[in-house]
Scaffold this motif. Structure first.
Motif, PDB file in Angstrom:
ATOM      1  N   LEU A 188      -6.519  -4.746  -0.892  1.00 42.57           N
ATOM      2  CA  LEU A 188      -6.274  -3.349  -0.514  1.00 42.57           C
ATOM      3  C   LEU A 188      -5.787  -3.234   0.929  1.00 42.57           C
ATOM      4  CD1 LEU A 188      -9.266  -1.481  -2.178  1.00 42.57           C
ATOM      5  CD2 LEU A 188      -6.842  -1.116  -2.631  1.00 42.57           C
ATOM      6  N   LEU A 189      -6.390  -4.013   1.824  1.00 38.26           N
ATOM      7  CA  LEU A 189      -5.968  -3.953   3.223  1.00 38.26           C
ATOM      8  C   LEU A 189      -4.528  -4.431   3.364  1.00 38.26           C
ATOM      9  CD1 LEU A 189      -9.217  -5.170   5.049  1.00 38.26           C
ATOM     10  CD2 LEU A 189      -8.367  -2.836   4.836  1.00 38.26           C
ATOM     11  N   GLU A 190      -4.166  -5.392   2.551  1.00 40.14           N
ATOM     12  CA  GLU A 190      -2.790  -5.906   2.563  1.00 40.14           C
ATOM     13  C   GLU A 190      -1.820  -4.822   2.044  1.00 40.14           C
ATOM     14  OE1 GLU A 190      -2.255  -9.237   3.577  1.00 40.14           O
ATOM     15  OE2 GLU A 190      -0.153  -8.574   3.633  1.00 40.14           O
ATOM     16  N   ILE A 191      -2.191  -4.203   0.931  1.00 39.21           N
ATOM     17  CA  ILE A 191      -1.336  -3.158   0.340  1.00 39.21           C
ATOM     18  C   ILE A 191      -1.135  -2.022   1.345  1.00 39.21           C
ATOM     19  CG2 ILE A 191      -1.283  -1.330  -1.422  1.00 39.21           C
ATOM     20  CD1 ILE A 191      -2.719  -3.290  -3.310  1.00 39.21           C
ATOM     21  N   LEU A 192      -2.204  -1.706   2.059  1.00 35.88           N
ATOM     22  CA  LEU A 192      -2.128  -0.576   2.991  1.00 35.88           C
ATOM     23  C   LEU A 192      -1.608  -1.000   4.369  1.00 35.88           C
ATOM     24  CD1 LEU A 192      -5.444   1.098   1.886  1.00 35.88           C
ATOM     25  CD2 LEU A 192      -3.158   2.047   1.567  1.00 35.88           C
ATOM     26  N   ASP A 193      -1.123  -2.218   4.438  1.00 34.84           N
ATOM     27  CA  ASP A 193      -0.477  -2.715   5.661  1.00 34.84           C
ATOM     28  C   ASP A 193      -1.430  -2.696   6.858  1.00 34.84           C
ATOM     29  OD1 ASP A 193       1.659  -3.807   6.997  1.00 34.84           O
ATOM     30  OD2 ASP A 193       2.423  -1.867   7.676  1.00 34.84           O
ATOM     31  N   MET A 194      -2.655  -3.091   6.627  1.00 31.69           N
ATOM     32  CA  MET A 194      -3.613  -3.206   7.734  1.00 31.69           C
ATOM     33  C   MET A 194      -4.481  -4.446   7.492  1.00 31.69           C
ATOM     34  SD  MET A 194      -5.645   0.322   6.684  1.00 31.69           S
ATOM     35  CE  MET A 194      -6.963   0.217   7.828  1.00 31.69           C
TER      36      MET A 194
ATOM     37  N   ALA B 200       5.472   6.543   3.067  1.00 27.72           N
ATOM     38  CA  ALA B 200       6.318   5.967   2.011  1.00 27.72           C
ATOM     39  C   ALA B 200       5.535   4.904   1.244  1.00 27.72           C
ATOM     40  CB  ALA B 200       7.572   5.368   2.640  1.00 27.72           C
ATOM     41  N   ARG B 201       4.740   4.126   1.977  1.00 25.88           N
ATOM     42  CA  ARG B 201       3.948   3.070   1.350  1.00 25.88           C
ATOM     43  C   ARG B 201       2.897   3.669   0.394  1.00 25.88           C
ATOM     44  NH1 ARG B 201       3.454  -2.364   3.051  1.00 25.88           N
ATOM     45  NH2 ARG B 201       4.739  -2.014   4.875  1.00 25.88           N
ATOM     46  N   ILE B 202       2.292   4.763   0.827  1.00 27.81           N
ATOM     47  CA  ILE B 202       1.265   5.405  -0.014  1.00 27.81           C
ATOM     48  C   ILE B 202       1.907   5.964  -1.287  1.00 27.81           C
ATOM     49  CG2 ILE B 202      -0.450   7.289  -0.128  1.00 27.81           C
ATOM     50  CD1 ILE B 202      -1.192   4.954   1.793  1.00 27.81           C
ATOM     51  N   LYS B 203       3.075   6.571  -1.111  1.00 18.70           N
ATOM     52  CA  LYS B 203       3.758   7.133  -2.290  1.00 18.70           C
ATOM     53  C   LYS B 203       4.095   6.024  -3.286  1.00 18.70           C
ATOM     54  CE  LYS B 203       6.585  10.063   0.149  1.00 18.70           C
ATOM     55  NZ  LYS B 203       7.679  11.023   0.314  1.00 18.70           N
ATOM     56  N   GLN B 204       4.540   4.895  -2.720  1.00 18.47           N
ATOM     57  CA  GLN B 204       4.865   3.744  -3.581  1.00 18.47           C
ATOM     58  C   GLN B 204       3.598   3.262  -4.311  1.00 18.47           C
ATOM     59  OE1 GLN B 204       6.212   0.296  -1.383  1.00 18.47           O
ATOM     60  NE2 GLN B 204       8.176   0.408  -2.435  1.00 18.47           N
ATOM     61  N   LEU B 205       2.492   3.249  -3.580  1.00 17.08           N
ATOM     62  CA  LEU B 205       1.224   2.795  -4.150  1.00 17.08           C
ATOM     63  C   LEU B 205       0.787   3.725  -5.285  1.00 17.08           C
ATOM     64  CD1 LEU B 205      -1.413   1.078  -4.067  1.00 17.08           C
ATOM     65  CD2 LEU B 205      -2.248   2.625  -2.313  1.00 17.08           C
ATOM     66  N   LEU B 206       0.929   5.025  -5.055  1.00 18.81           N
ATOM     67  CA  LEU B 206       0.512   5.988  -6.089  1.00 18.81           C
ATOM     68  C   LEU B 206       1.371   5.839  -7.345  1.00 18.81           C
ATOM     69  CD1 LEU B 206      -0.250   9.198  -3.946  1.00 18.81           C
ATOM     70  CD2 LEU B 206      -1.830   7.422  -4.732  1.00 18.81           C
ATOM     71  N   GLN B 207       2.666   5.582  -7.127  1.00 18.33           N
ATOM     72  CA  GLN B 207       3.548   5.373  -8.285  1.00 18.33           C
ATOM     73  C   GLN B 207       3.150   4.113  -9.052  1.00 18.33           C
ATOM     74  OE1 GLN B 207       7.082   5.813  -5.894  1.00 18.33           O
ATOM     75  NE2 GLN B 207       7.771   7.564  -7.103  1.00 18.33           N
ATOM     76  N   LYS B 208       2.762   3.091  -8.293  1.00 19.07           N
ATOM     77  CA  LYS B 208       2.330   1.839  -8.937  1.00 19.07           C
ATOM     78  C   LYS B 208       1.059   2.079  -9.748  1.00 19.07           C
ATOM     79  CE  LYS B 208       1.074  -2.880  -7.794  1.00 19.07           C
ATOM     80  NZ  LYS B 208       0.500  -3.694  -6.741  1.00 19.07           N
ATOM     81  N   LEU B 209       0.155   2.870  -9.178  1.00 17.56           N
ATOM     82  CA  LEU B 209      -1.096   3.170  -9.891  1.00 17.56           C
ATOM     83  C   LEU B 209      -0.808   3.922 -11.189  1.00 17.56           C
ATOM     84  CD1 LEU B 209      -3.314   4.188  -6.831  1.00 17.56           C
ATOM     85  CD2 LEU B 209      -3.621   2.181  -8.286  1.00 17.56           C
ATOM     86  N   ARG B 210       0.160   4.844 -11.104  1.00 21.39           N
ATOM     87  CA  ARG B 210       0.540   5.575 -12.330  1.00 21.39           C
ATOM     88  C   ARG B 210       1.059   4.602 -13.384  1.00 21.39           C
ATOM     89  NH1 ARG B 210       5.052   9.799 -11.515  1.00 21.39           N
ATOM     90  NH2 ARG B 210       5.983   7.947 -10.619  1.00 21.39           N
TER      91      ARG B 210
END
Lengths: 259, 311
Positions: free
Chosen positions: B121-127, B174-184
């Protein structure tokens, strides 16, 4: 899950400024009460008994225990509510009662640590300087202390439902005022006023079954019975106050105070 | 269609200084599983109240809310839920990793999977290095991201997010939007409240609009936008009076100084206007399509049409 919440509460206490202020106050106030115990032999022989020399220390432990219990009770969930962090917990699949019980247990861990430190400190001083056995009724006395603190903790927890921490502290102080008024009324010559004094004493969660500290330190077995009565009295109050607090918490609306 | 979230005639009344304020007036709608649903409304419309009833922070006076078919008053309804509040705040003395570990345990995640999940998760969120830093040292954007990580830590089926990109920079958004689309795409449901309509336009499948405690619309985004009348405005510099006369015969033309603006209500009229200007003399300054935006639809529904960009 309750244990996770309790441990989190405990680590939150460790990082809380008010707790460090409290510890500082305890150390500052404890020194003048410990010195008479250490130097009792140097005082005029027979003027002060070893047991009496220990009394101020125990009175301080008792008083600061009530202060600690009150702080812990008031802040058990109120700080999380104010910060908005309570919502993050409440959004987990945890029943409200579990959430509050976890936090209560965490607070009580804090109270037990305080008692443990005070007792350990006294035991060391006692064994080093007095070299006589600690009276057998001492555990009962400690249990009475704990139940008395628990009732103060319950009071803080209950009052934390009604407003901000300052208001809760004020309300708790009002209880101590009731206790003092109760004492005054009880000593007045008129029977009606004495009854009012009894009622005030009852409402103030104080009672006249006091700790019999001297009796305990002198191993006076006749003091055991009032102690047991005191334990029962404070325990009953604690159960009542904690139950009411849980009931109110269960009905409470959690609103993000920071949004 | 399975339903992830259901509001069934939910009513909520607050008392404020002796006055009763109806925050929700019989709210009823459903959020289908596997969709991103934007929940829109002006401030005070009742969005947060609805979300708080859904999470049992507050109790409805009437009606009920459900998550995955379980009444929201039952703690089990939150077993498959991740929630990010509007202003996320947590104890600053905890390090990011300690915080996520705590919430993984509270969410019932298996201890063996937690470490890997936190790193992921930390990697996905770029932290990736934030796990070792105390939360009190985080920036606002990082705090919001760790809040989102907390919502995702137990891999929930339903995400309830209140202003998730608040305080984030454009890259993080933009990263969060991409993540939400991936979750969908993984079949998760995202119930998203935000004021940033472009975010909704970019990622939402469906939009629910609420105002004054009443549901005004709940519709697929495409359907909602198609229901909105588009218009086109063409600004140009006419070379003579002839072109103006030809356009005025069919369309509305306004002239300010040496700039003329012609407005058409459909694509055919727009094509006619462009052809006329080019053929009969005029330099086109710009063409603007108005009307078919979520903002305009939203403003119309909440009765603030005067603020829409075609006015």
């Amino acid at each position: 899950m309750i244990n996770e919440l309790a441990l989190h509460r405990l680590s939150k206490l460790r990082s809380s400024k008010i707790i460090w202020v409290f510890i500082g106050a305890c150390v500052f106030l404890a020194l003048p009460t410990i010195l008479p115990i250490i130097f009792v032999d140097q005082m005029a022989p027979g003027s002060v008994g070893a047991e009496s020399a220990a009394a101020p220390f125990f009175m301080l432990v008792n008083f600061m225990g009530h202060i600690a219990a009150l702080i812990l009770g008031i802040t058990t969930w109120r700080i999380d509510y104010r910060d908005g962090t309570l919502l993050t917990f409440a959004a987990r699949p945890i029943a409200r009662i579990e959430l509050l019980v976890g936090k209560i247990i965490g607070s009580l861990y804090g109270l037990l640590i305080y008692l443990f430190i005070a007792v350990a400190l006294y035991a060391v001083i006692h064994l080093v300087f007095f070299r006589f056995a600690i009276p057998g009724v001492a555990p009962l006395y400690l249990l009475q202390l704990l139940t008395a603190w628990l009732s103060t903790f319950g009071l803080g927890l209950l009052f934390s439902n009604f407003g901000n921490p300052l208001l809760a502290t004020f309300l708790a102080a009002l209880y101590w005022f009731l206790s003092i008024m109760g004492n005054i009324f009880q000593q007045l010559p008129f029977q009606t006023l004495q009854v009012i004094g009894d009622v005030l004493k009852f409402l103030s969660i104080d009672n006249n079954r006091t700790y019999s500290l001297d009796a305990i330190l002198k191993s006076d077995i006749s003091s055991v019975s009032p102690i047991l009565s005191g334990i029962g009295y404070y325990f009953a109050w604690s159960v009542l106050l904690l139950s009411l607090s849980i009931l109110l918490f269960n009905k409470r609306e959690f609103i993000n105070k920071r949004s | 269609m399975t339903v992830a979230i259901r509001f069934d005639n939910v009513r909520k009344t607050y008392r404020e200084r002796g006055n009763r304020k109806e925050a929700l007036k019989g709210l009823s709608f459903e959020v289908p599983s596997g969709e991103i649903v934007g929940f829109l409304g002006p401030n005070g419309a009742g969005k947060t109240t609805a979300m708080h009833i859904l999470l049992d922070f507050i109790q409805a006076n009437e009606g009920r809310a459900e998550i995955l078919g379980i009444d929201s008053r039952d703690p089990r309804s939150r077993e498959q839920v991740g929630f990010l509040p509007e202003i996320f705040n947590f104890d600053g003395f905890l390090k990011g990793e300690e915080f996520l570990r705590l919430f993984a345990r509270l969410g019932g995640a298996k201890q063996s999977q937690v470490t890997g999940r936190i790193a992921e998760l930390l990697e996905i969120l770029d932290m990736p290095t934030a796990g070792g830093i105390k939360i009190r040292n985080y920036s606002k954007g990082m705090t919001q991201k760790i809040g989102l990580a907390q919502a995702l830590i137990a891999d929930p089926q339903v995400l309830i997010l209140d202003e998730p990109t608040s305080g984030m920079d454009p890259i993080a958004k933009a990263r969060i939007k991409q993540l939400l689309q991936k979750l969908r795409s993984q079949g998760k449901t995202v119930f998203l409240s935000t004021h940033i309509l472009s975010d909704i336009e970019d990622i939402a499948d469906r939009v629910a609009i609420i105002n004054n405690g009443e549901l005004l619309a709940v519709e697929k985004l495409g359907v909602l936008l198609n229901s909105e009348q588009s218009s086109y405005r063409i600004a140009f510099q006419p070379h003579g009076a002839e072109v103006i006369a030809l356009l005025q015969a069919r369309l509305s033309v306004s002239i300010e100084g040496d700039i003329a603006t012609v407005t058409s209500q459909n694509r055919a009229d727009k094509d006619f206007a462009l052809e006329t200007i080019l053929r009969h003399g005029g330099d086109i300054i710009g063409v603007k399509q108005t009307g078919a935006s979520l903002l305009n639809k939203f403003l119309k529904l909440v009765e603030h049409e005067e603020l829409s960009d075609d006015k």
